[in-house]
Scaffold this motif. Structure first.
Motif, PDB file in Angstrom:
ATOM      1  N   ALA A  14       0.841  -1.193   0.000  1.00 59.88           N
ATOM      2  CA  ALA A  14       0.000   0.000   0.000  1.00 59.88           C
ATOM      3  C   ALA A  14       0.878   1.245   0.000  1.00 59.88           C
ATOM      4  O   ALA A  14       1.979   1.246   0.561  1.00 59.88           O
ATOM      5  CB  ALA A  14      -0.914   0.016   1.226  1.00 59.88           C
ATOM      6  N   THR A  15       0.379   2.300  -0.621  1.00 57.93           N
ATOM      7  CA  THR A  15       1.075   3.579  -0.635  1.00 57.93           C
ATOM      8  C   THR A  15       0.801   4.322   0.663  1.00 57.93           C
ATOM      9  O   THR A  15       0.061   3.855   1.535  1.00 57.93           O
ATOM     10  CB  THR A  15       0.624   4.429  -1.829  1.00 57.93           C
ATOM     11  N   THR A  16       1.372   5.507   0.787  1.00 59.79           N
ATOM     12  CA  THR A  16       1.261   6.283   2.027  1.00 59.79           C
ATOM     13  C   THR A  16      -0.178   6.462   2.488  1.00 59.79           C
ATOM     14  O   THR A  16      -0.477   6.357   3.673  1.00 59.79           O
ATOM     15  CB  THR A  16       1.915   7.655   1.828  1.00 59.79           C
ATOM     16  N   PHE A  17      -1.099   6.717   1.576  1.00 58.01           N
ATOM     17  CA  PHE A  17      -2.480   6.996   1.965  1.00 58.01           C
ATOM     18  C   PHE A  17      -3.412   5.814   1.759  1.00 58.01           C
ATOM     19  O   PHE A  17      -4.626   5.968   1.787  1.00 58.01           O
ATOM     20  CB  PHE A  17      -2.990   8.228   1.209  1.00 58.01           C
ATOM     21  N   GLY A  18      -2.821   4.625   1.538  1.00 54.16           N
ATOM     22  CA  GLY A  18      -3.622   3.416   1.553  1.00 54.16           C
ATOM     23  C   GLY A  18      -3.986   2.828   0.211  1.00 54.16           C
ATOM     24  O   GLY A  18      -4.604   1.756   0.159  1.00 54.16           O
ATOM     25  N   ASN A  19      -3.667   3.515  -0.898  1.00 56.89           N
ATOM     26  CA  ASN A  19      -3.982   2.934  -2.200  1.00 56.89           C
ATOM     27  C   ASN A  19      -3.244   1.604  -2.356  1.00 56.89           C
ATOM     28  O   ASN A  19      -2.028   1.529  -2.197  1.00 56.89           O
ATOM     29  CB  ASN A  19      -3.572   3.893  -3.323  1.00 56.89           C
ATOM     30  N   LYS A  20      -3.991   0.546  -2.669  1.00 61.39           N
ATOM     31  CA  LYS A  20      -3.392  -0.775  -2.753  1.00 61.39           C
ATOM     32  C   LYS A  20      -2.462  -0.872  -3.960  1.00 61.39           C
ATOM     33  O   LYS A  20      -2.767  -0.372  -5.042  1.00 61.39           O
ATOM     34  CB  LYS A  20      -4.481  -1.846  -2.842  1.00 61.39           C
ATOM     35  N   VAL A  21      -1.326  -1.523  -3.759  1.00 59.66           N
ATOM     36  CA  VAL A  21      -0.349  -1.734  -4.823  1.00 59.66           C
ATOM     37  C   VAL A  21      -0.389  -3.198  -5.242  1.00 59.66           C
ATOM     38  O   VAL A  21      -0.183  -4.089  -4.418  1.00 59.66           O
ATOM     39  CB  VAL A  21       1.073  -1.347  -4.366  1.00 59.66           C
ATOM     40  N   GLU A  22      -0.679  -3.430  -6.499  1.00 49.98           N
ATOM     41  CA  GLU A  22      -0.631  -4.765  -7.088  1.00 49.98           C
ATOM     42  C   GLU A  22      -0.031  -4.609  -8.478  1.00 49.98           C
ATOM     43  O   GLU A  22      -0.738  -4.654  -9.487  1.00 49.98           O
ATOM     44  CB  GLU A  22      -2.023  -5.394  -7.143  1.00 49.98           C
ATOM     45  N   GLU A  23       1.269  -4.408  -8.526  1.00 48.85           N
ATOM     46  CA  GLU A  23       1.959  -4.139  -9.779  1.00 48.85           C
ATOM     47  C   GLU A  23       2.740  -5.379 -10.210  1.00 48.85           C
ATOM     48  O   GLU A  23       3.333  -6.076  -9.380  1.00 48.85           O
ATOM     49  CB  GLU A  23       2.913  -2.956  -9.623  1.00 48.85           C
ATOM     50  N   SER A  24       2.757  -5.621 -11.516  1.00 44.37           N
ATOM     51  CA  SER A  24       3.526  -6.749 -12.035  1.00 44.37           C
ATOM     52  C   SER A  24       4.112  -6.392 -13.390  1.00 44.37           C
ATOM     53  O   SER A  24       3.560  -5.576 -14.131  1.00 44.37           O
ATOM     54  CB  SER A  24       2.650  -7.992 -12.172  1.00 44.37           C
ATOM     55  N   PHE A  25       5.242  -7.025 -13.684  1.00 40.94           N
ATOM     56  CA  PHE A  25       5.900  -6.848 -14.979  1.00 40.94           C
ATOM     57  C   PHE A  25       6.529  -8.174 -15.379  1.00 40.94           C
ATOM     58  O   PHE A  25       7.080  -8.895 -14.529  1.00 40.94           O
ATOM     59  CB  PHE A  25       6.982  -5.772 -14.897  1.00 40.94           C
ATOM     60  N   SER A  26       6.464  -8.485 -16.664  1.00 40.18           N
ATOM     61  CA  SER A  26       7.169  -9.663 -17.169  1.00 40.18           C
ATOM     62  C   SER A  26       7.695  -9.369 -18.561  1.00 40.18           C
ATOM     63  O   SER A  26       7.077  -8.634 -19.335  1.00 40.18           O
ATOM     64  CB  SER A  26       6.249 -10.882 -17.202  1.00 40.18           C
ATOM     65  N   GLN A  27       8.858  -9.922 -18.848  1.00 39.39           N
ATOM     66  CA  GLN A  27       9.472  -9.791 -20.161  1.00 39.39           C
ATOM     67  C   GLN A  27       9.845 -11.200 -20.620  1.00 39.39           C
ATOM     68  O   GLN A  27      10.750 -11.829 -20.070  1.00 39.39           O
ATOM     69  CB  GLN A  27      10.711  -8.887 -20.063  1.00 39.39           C
ATOM     70  N   ASP A  28       9.104 -11.679 -21.609  1.00 38.38           N
ATOM     71  CA  ASP A  28       9.297 -13.028 -22.135  1.00 38.38           C
ATOM     72  C   ASP A  28       9.754 -12.903 -23.580  1.00 38.38           C
ATOM     73  O   ASP A  28       8.963 -12.585 -24.473  1.00 38.38           O
ATOM     74  CB  ASP A  28       7.987 -13.811 -22.045  1.00 38.38           C
TER      75      ASP A  28
END
Length: 697
Positions: free
Chosen positions: A109-123
């Protein structure tokens, strides 16, 4: 409210410890050319073992960053808490032999609570990612460096490591833009096992300002530094103050160079011909005139065709001159000082800072080394608690609080500002001592108190509209030192302005002549930012910004994970506007400030007061002459008249007809020094908004 940016890798690329805009219309994603190929001379060494770092604000330890490279995967645990809030992140990243992320998952979560669900892939040559703005993909010519939106600051070193292996230390990145690395200097510091040779680098390219990172002789990560904030390897914490001071100097040298290139001082008188002057008394613009200033004083206002030999001539081309504006809620730093000048903000009331850092900045501005606004200082006083904001002076008793007031009473400070962890019962004595010393008093409502008590205690000004409104919706014992002072705004929609408790507060403010600094723009950002969308406050300028700023502008601040929260937060801002309108109608003095760094956001702050019932001419007069009167400077500033200081700006249009005209400034004069924003903005990666006027020497 005291909002500051979440210190994630994306936000600290040039924005360390500085308030900035986050992100009502959908917008197309940032589109960039396919990044250039990243090449390395040889495979980078595999990462092994563990690393540990401490997080500091103004020398106080507030969190950790721990890294584990076991099993060929890098895992990062990052968390800090300052002022009752901060980010919590866990990430897992797999790197290829060139140091490029191939798989990257970030949660938290960020400072004010926004949920973080980040992903990256390089195939192979297919790259896919999902962040707060949505999902995207790209077919590449070659493996490419991805810049995360919400990674921990450890990601900055991952980027730098790739850049170090590049021939010119400059690479195109995903989703767009180019990162550059520049060496600043070599240093030697004492470590737990002997001296440590470290090098400082500036990482820049996709944000407004560089971020300064540290690496040792093996190019391993040592830390990140800024004037107030630092992350340092365990065992090097004794060097926090010295290293932060180095970051101040790196930044100062950068801005000193920009000042040398963009500040124009003329030995001859300067005449601005064919302009209309906004008069804050008549709330109108004059017919076409010419304005002449010499040194830092306005000499005369003449007919539009008046010319005298030996003058520097600037063609106003029928535009409008407006007196310099006052940003009344700043936390000024070197990164925001020049951008405020370019936005026509020539005076800033600083509402709390690292006192030594601000003193040095003020000296640099006054000496002409750096560009920046005139600074009106507030002495920040906070109570010691687990939720303290590590700023200004921290106190743990009433006597310490009174001594802090006395320390600010030497004439350098305009007022004191009281903060959340102060004990409410100490405030009456603090106010009395401030009165004795000639200091004004502003502040938040201390936890477990309410606005009515602070008004009765003698506050001259309430800081942030939420600080007042929370007293109408909180239950006894609820703690506003936490994120509750923001999340409880979801309760506002059910509030009725006609409620006796609401009317009692408004009437008390009017009776005691207590002003309020509502900070509307930051409440709009908190309550109406949504993932993947641009809020109304940024649409007029965001296309001119670097790609990193554009990306971060489409991110929510708060945790809006349910339709009910979405609706409640959105409607809460309507209730804020309704409340500030009622205060305005009751004759309560409103004070325009952003708590978001001013500049572009300040223009939005002013624009929002049209929703409160103020006209464009009223807003211009209030933000210039009105605030000059409020802080006791109207004899010298706030209007354009012979004998006054030369602080004003030129816009091609007429801001009394359309306030948006202040967003296209072509020239600013501050204390007789002439600046053309079109010369300033490229140094920040910003596309200028207006061409400079024609000048003849």
């Amino acid at each position: 409210m005291g909002i500051r940016t979440t210190l994630l890798a994306s936000s600290i690329l040039g924005l360390l410890a500085v308030g900035c805009a986050k992100p009502v219309a959908e917008t197309a994603p940032v589109v960039a050319a396919t990044p250039e190929v990243v090449s390395t001379a040889a495979p980078l060494p595999a990462l092994t073992g563990t690393e540990a770092f401490k997080v500091f604000v103004s020398g106080t330890e507030i969190g950790h960053l721990n890294v584990d490279h076991s099993g060929g995967v890098t895992k990062v645990d990052f968390e800090y808490r300052n002022n009752g809030r901060g980010p919590t992140l866990l990430e897992t990243v797999t790197l290829d032999s060139s140091g490029l992320p191939m798989d990257w998952d970030i949660t938290g979560a960020t400072t004010f609570g926004n949920k973080v669900e980040e992903s990256f892939s390089q195939d192979g040559l297919e790259a896919r990612w999902t962040d707060a703005t949505g999902s995207d993909s790209r077919t590449l010519d070659s493996a490419t460096l991805y810049v995360s939106q919400n990674a921990s600051p450890y990601a900055l070193w991952l980027y730098a490591r790739v850049l170090m292996a590049d021939a010119d230390q400059s690479v195109g990145v995903l989703p767009g833009g180019t990162l550059q690395l520049e060496k600043m200097e070599d240093l030697t510091v004492a470590g737990p096992e002997g001296d440590v040779a470290i090098s400082a680098y500036a990482l820049s390219g996709i944000e407004l300002n560089p971020t300064y990172i540290l690496m040792d002789s093996s190019d391993a990560f040592v830390g990140v530094i800024s004037p107030r904030f630092a992350i340092l390897r365990d065992g090097l914490e004794a060097h926090d103050e010295m290293l932060r001071a180095r970051s101040v100097e790196y930044s100062a040298k950068r801005f000193e160079n920009i000042q040398a290139e963009t500040a124009h001082n003329y030995d001859a008188p300067v005449r601005i011909a064919d302009v209309r002057v906004f008069d804050p008394e008549t709330l109108a613009v004059t017919d076409s005139v010419s304005v002449i200033f010499e040194g830092n004083r306005i000499r005369s206002i003449d007919a539009p065709d008046t010319r005298l030999e030996g003058e520097v001539l600037i063609d106003g081309d029928g535009g409008t001159l407006v007196a310099g504006l006052y940003e009344m809620h700043g936390h000024l730093g070197q990164n925001s000082a020049l951008l405020n000048i370019a936005a026509g903000v020539t005076s800033v009331r600083d509402m709390g800072n690292n006192n030594d850092v601000l003193s040095e900045l003020n000296e640099n501005i006054q000496s002409g080394r750096l560009a920046g606004p005139r600074i009106i200082r507030s002495g920040f006083i906070e109570g010691k608690s687990p939720f303290s904001s590590n700023n200004g002076t921290l106190v743990s008793s009433e006597e310490e609080a009174l001594e802090a007031v006395r320390e600010y009473g030497g004439g350098e400070f305009h007022q004191i500002k009281i903060y959340n962890s102060m004990k409410g019962e100490w405030v009456p004595a603090m106010v009395a001592e401030a009165r004795r010393l000639g200091l004004k008093v502003a502040g938040h409502v201390p936890a477990f108190s309410n606005a009515d008590q602070m008004i009765a205690a003698g506050y001259d000004e309430m800081t942030h509209i939420n600080q007042v409104m929370l007293g109408w919706v909180l239950d006894e014992g609820e703690d506003t030192r936490t994120l509750l002072r923001l999340t409880a705004l979801k309760r506002l929609p059910s509030l009725e302005i006609s409620d006796p408790k609401v009317q009692a507060t408004i009437n008390a403010m009017a009776e005691h002549e207590t002003a309020i600094d509502p900070t509307l723009a930051i409440h709009e950002a908190l309550l109406r930012s949504r993932n993947g969308q641009l809020r109304a406050g940024v649409v007029d300028y965001i296309d001119h910004m670097p790609v990193g700023v554009q990306r971060s502008a489409k991110t929510a601040w708060a945790d809006i994970s349910s339709p009910e929260d979405d609706a409640a937060y959105w409607q809460a801002f309507d209730k804020i506007i309704e409340t500030v309108t009622a205060m305005h109608e009751a004759g309560i003095l409103l004070v325009p400030g952003t708590d978001m760094g001013g500049s572009f956001v300040y223009h939005r702050e002013l624009e929002l007061y049209q929703q409160v019932g103020m006209t464009a001419p009223e807003i211009l007069a209030w933000a210039s002459h009105g605030m000059a009167e409020y802080v006791g400077q109207s004899d010298e500033l706030g209007s354009i008249a012979p004998g006054k200081l030369a602080d004003f700006f030129l816009v091609p249009g007429d801001p009394t007809a359309d306030l948006k005209a202040i967003k296209t400034i072509s020239m600013v004069v501050k204390d007789g020094t002439v600046y053309f924003p079109s010369e300033i903005y490229p140094s920040f990666g910003i596309e200028p908004f207006a061409a400079a006027p024609t000048l003849t020497e």
